[in-house]
Write a protein that holds these residues in place. Structure first.
Motif, PDB file in Angstrom:
ATOM      1  N   TYR A   7      52.820  48.119  41.184  1.00  0.00           N
ATOM      2  CA  TYR A   7      51.749  47.138  41.001  1.00  0.00           C
ATOM      3  C   TYR A   7      50.609  47.791  40.243  1.00  0.00           C
ATOM      4  CZ  TYR A   7      47.589  44.481  42.246  1.00  0.00           C
ATOM      5  OH  TYR A   7      46.411  43.787  42.198  1.00  0.00           O
ATOM      6  N   THR A   8      50.112  47.132  39.229  1.00  0.00           N
ATOM      7  CA  THR A   8      48.960  47.632  38.497  1.00  0.00           C
ATOM      8  C   THR A   8      47.715  46.986  39.078  1.00  0.00           C
ATOM      9  OG1 THR A   8      50.276  47.820  36.500  1.00  0.00           O
ATOM     10  CG2 THR A   8      47.895  47.873  36.230  1.00  0.00           C
ATOM     11  N   PRO A   9      46.815  47.768  39.701  1.00  0.00           N
ATOM     12  CA  PRO A   9      45.605  47.181  40.287  1.00  0.00           C
ATOM     13  C   PRO A   9      44.761  46.475  39.234  1.00  0.00           C
ATOM     14  CG  PRO A   9      45.891  49.464  40.975  1.00  0.00           C
ATOM     15  CD  PRO A   9      46.888  49.203  39.894  1.00  0.00           C
ATOM     16  N   VAL A  10      44.147  45.374  39.637  1.00  0.00           N
ATOM     17  CA  VAL A  10      43.268  44.621  38.752  1.00  0.00           C
ATOM     18  C   VAL A  10      41.903  45.296  38.752  1.00  0.00           C
ATOM     19  CG1 VAL A  10      42.163  42.379  38.402  1.00  0.00           C
ATOM     20  CG2 VAL A  10      44.504  42.504  39.257  1.00  0.00           C
ATOM     21  N   PRO A  11      41.302  45.494  37.573  1.00  0.00           N
ATOM     22  CA  PRO A  11      39.968  46.099  37.552  1.00  0.00           C
ATOM     23  C   PRO A  11      38.947  45.163  38.170  1.00  0.00           C
ATOM     24  CG  PRO A  11      40.566  45.309  35.387  1.00  0.00           C
ATOM     25  CD  PRO A  11      41.776  45.125  36.266  1.00  0.00           C
ATOM     26  N   ARG A  12      37.792  45.709  38.546  1.00  0.00           N
ATOM     27  CA  ARG A  12      36.731  44.868  39.074  1.00  0.00           C
ATOM     28  C   ARG A  12      36.402  43.795  38.050  1.00  0.00           C
ATOM     29  NH1 ARG A  12      32.931  47.680  43.061  1.00  0.00           N
ATOM     30  NH2 ARG A  12      34.236  49.344  43.792  1.00  0.00           N
ATOM     31  N   LEU A  13      36.316  42.585  38.509  1.00  0.00           N
ATOM     32  CA  LEU A  13      36.050  41.457  37.626  1.00  0.00           C
ATOM     33  C   LEU A  13      34.660  40.920  37.875  1.00  0.00           C
ATOM     34  CD1 LEU A  13      39.407  39.533  38.032  1.00  0.00           C
ATOM     35  CD2 LEU A  13      38.759  41.062  36.176  1.00  0.00           C
ATOM     36  N   ASP A  14      33.966  40.566  36.827  1.00  0.00           N
ATOM     37  CA  ASP A  14      32.673  39.924  36.963  1.00  0.00           C
ATOM     38  C   ASP A  14      32.948  38.481  37.354  1.00  0.00           C
ATOM     39  OD1 ASP A  14      30.289  38.634  36.705  1.00  0.00           O
ATOM     40  OD2 ASP A  14      29.704  39.686  34.894  1.00  0.00           O
ATOM     41  N   ALA A  15      32.540  38.107  38.566  1.00  0.00           N
ATOM     42  CA  ALA A  15      32.831  36.771  39.090  1.00  0.00           C
ATOM     43  C   ALA A  15      31.559  35.936  39.088  1.00  0.00           C
ATOM     44  CB  ALA A  15      33.414  36.869  40.490  1.00  0.00           C
ATOM     45  N   GLY A  16      31.296  35.273  38.002  1.00  0.00           N
ATOM     46  CA  GLY A  16      30.151  34.380  37.959  1.00  0.00           C
ATOM     47  C   GLY A  16      28.906  34.980  37.355  1.00  0.00           C
ATOM     48  N   GLY A  17      28.965  36.210  36.921  1.00  0.00           N
ATOM     49  CA  GLY A  17      27.851  36.791  36.206  1.00  0.00           C
ATOM     50  C   GLY A  17      26.748  37.366  37.063  1.00  0.00           C
ATOM     51  N   ASP A  18      26.816  37.231  38.398  1.00  0.00           N
ATOM     52  CA  ASP A  18      25.724  37.746  39.220  1.00  0.00           C
ATOM     53  C   ASP A  18      26.178  38.888  40.121  1.00  0.00           C
ATOM     54  OD1 ASP A  18      27.266  36.265  40.912  1.00  0.00           O
ATOM     55  OD2 ASP A  18      25.616  35.169  41.820  1.00  0.00           O
ATOM     56  N   GLY A  19      27.206  39.593  39.729  1.00  0.00           N
ATOM     57  CA  GLY A  19      27.659  40.742  40.503  1.00  0.00           C
ATOM     58  C   GLY A  19      29.164  40.837  40.537  1.00  0.00           C
ATOM     59  N   LEU A  20      29.635  41.923  41.089  1.00  0.00           N
ATOM     60  CA  LEU A  20      31.068  42.171  41.146  1.00  0.00           C
ATOM     61  C   LEU A  20      31.586  41.943  42.556  1.00  0.00           C
ATOM     62  CD1 LEU A  20      31.141  45.500  39.121  1.00  0.00           C
ATOM     63  CD2 LEU A  20      31.698  43.217  38.301  1.00  0.00           C
ATOM     64  N   MET A  21      32.828  41.505  42.645  1.00  0.00           N
ATOM     65  CA  MET A  21      33.472  41.415  43.953  1.00  0.00           C
ATOM     66  C   MET A  21      33.619  42.828  44.489  1.00  0.00           C
ATOM     67  SD  MET A  21      36.499  38.800  43.123  1.00  0.00           S
ATOM     68  CE  MET A  21      36.428  37.258  43.957  1.00  0.00           C
ATOM     69  N   GLU A  22      33.489  42.983  45.796  1.00  0.00           N
ATOM     70  CA  GLU A  22      33.639  44.304  46.375  1.00  0.00           C
ATOM     71  C   GLU A  22      35.115  44.672  46.437  1.00  0.00           C
ATOM     72  OE1 GLU A  22      32.582  46.881  50.375  1.00  0.00           O
ATOM     73  OE2 GLU A  22      31.972  44.791  50.263  1.00  0.00           O
ATOM     74  N   ILE A  23      35.455  45.779  45.792  1.00  0.00           N
ATOM     75  CA  ILE A  23      36.827  46.276  45.770  1.00  0.00           C
ATOM     76  C   ILE A  23      36.815  47.685  46.328  1.00  0.00           C
ATOM     77  CG2 ILE A  23      38.803  46.878  44.328  1.00  0.00           C
ATOM     78  CD1 ILE A  23      37.910  44.690  42.397  1.00  0.00           C
ATOM     79  N   VAL A  24      37.728  47.971  47.247  1.00  0.00           N
ATOM     80  CA  VAL A  24      37.822  49.296  47.832  1.00  0.00           C
ATOM     81  C   VAL A  24      39.242  49.829  47.648  1.00  0.00           C
ATOM     82  CG1 VAL A  24      35.998  48.922  49.533  1.00  0.00           C
ATOM     83  CG2 VAL A  24      38.353  48.381  50.111  1.00  0.00           C
ATOM     84  N   CYS A  25      39.378  51.134  47.624  1.00  0.00           N
ATOM     85  CA  CYS A  25      40.687  51.767  47.519  1.00  0.00           C
ATOM     86  C   CYS A  25      41.139  52.144  48.924  1.00  0.00           C
ATOM     87  CB  CYS A  25      40.598  53.002  46.622  1.00  0.00           C
ATOM     88  SG  CYS A  25      42.206  53.758  46.336  1.00  0.00           S
ATOM     89  N   ARG A  26      42.346  51.770  49.281  1.00  0.00           N
ATOM     90  CA  ARG A  26      42.888  52.059  50.610  1.00  0.00           C
ATOM     91  C   ARG A  26      44.224  52.789  50.478  1.00  0.00           C
ATOM     92  NH1 ARG A  26      38.444  51.391  52.732  1.00  0.00           N
ATOM     93  NH2 ARG A  26      37.868  49.498  53.805  1.00  0.00           N
ATOM     94  N   ALA A  27      44.464  53.690  51.398  1.00  0.00           N
ATOM     95  CA  ALA A  27      45.743  54.398  51.452  1.00  0.00           C
ATOM     96  C   ALA A  27      46.744  53.560  52.226  1.00  0.00           C
ATOM     97  CB  ALA A  27      45.556  55.757  52.121  1.00  0.00           C
ATOM     98  N   ASP A  41      45.798  51.937  46.771  1.00  0.00           N
ATOM     99  CA  ASP A  41      45.719  50.678  46.039  1.00  0.00           C
ATOM    100  C   ASP A  41      44.322  50.089  46.198  1.00  0.00           C
ATOM    101  OD1 ASP A  41      46.572  48.599  44.473  1.00  0.00           O
ATOM    102  OD2 ASP A  41      48.094  47.883  45.862  1.00  0.00           O
ATOM    103  N   ASP A  42      43.868  49.379  45.182  1.00  0.00           N
ATOM    104  CA  ASP A  42      42.589  48.683  45.238  1.00  0.00           C
ATOM    105  C   ASP A  42      42.787  47.315  45.866  1.00  0.00           C
ATOM    106  OD1 ASP A  42      41.276  50.741  43.950  1.00  0.00           O
ATOM    107  OD2 ASP A  42      41.559  49.884  41.961  1.00  0.00           O
ATOM    108  N   ILE A  43      41.896  46.958  46.797  1.00  0.00           N
ATOM    109  CA  ILE A  43      41.955  45.634  47.417  1.00  0.00           C
ATOM    110  C   ILE A  43      40.566  45.011  47.395  1.00  0.00           C
ATOM    111  CG2 ILE A  43      43.919  46.170  48.903  1.00  0.00           C
ATOM    112  CD1 ILE A  43      41.910  46.429  51.227  1.00  0.00           C
TER     113      ILE A  43
END
Length: 109
Positions: A7-27, A41-43
């Motif tokens: 699986y290729t993790p999705v990069p942080r996406l700008d969701a609506g222009g007022d900040g990024l969704m919180e993405i964390v890396c988990r083992a 993996d990023d979730i």
């Protein structure tokens, strides 16, 4: 971008222009026919969000807590489910979304 467990993790996406969704890396552990190995993996961080219709609890959703203002579309949920023909307002307060629709308390017209 590294491929993790096929699986290729999705990069942080700008969701609506007022900040990024919180993405964390988990083992985690990936188990295949060749054995088990540790993977990372990023979730996207999500939590339970409560919806209220005309002041009464309606249901819960799972959503990203830092994107709750995007749940203004929760009014669309109420209309699509046939619970109201129109929505007067949608207010977000912490992990609660309050929807007001024409009708009696808890019951749209």
């Amino acid at each position: 971008m590294p491929i993790v467990g096929g699986y290729t993790p999705v990069p942080r996406l700008d969701a609506g222009g007022d900040g990024l969704m919180e993405i964390v890396c988990r083992a985690g552990i990936q188990v295949t026919g060749d054995g088990a190995r540790e993977v990372h993996d990023d979730i996207i961080v999500e939590d339970h969000i409560r919806l209220f219709l005309n002041g009464e609890y309606l249901t819960a959703l799972v959503a990203s807590p830092d994107r709750l203002n995007d749940l203004g579309g929760a009014g669309g949920f109420v209309v699509c489910e046939g619970l109201a023909e129109t929505v007067e307002s949608v207010e977000v307060s912490e992990k609660d979304v309050y929807i007001t629709a024409p009708g009696e308390k808890g019951r749209p017209a």
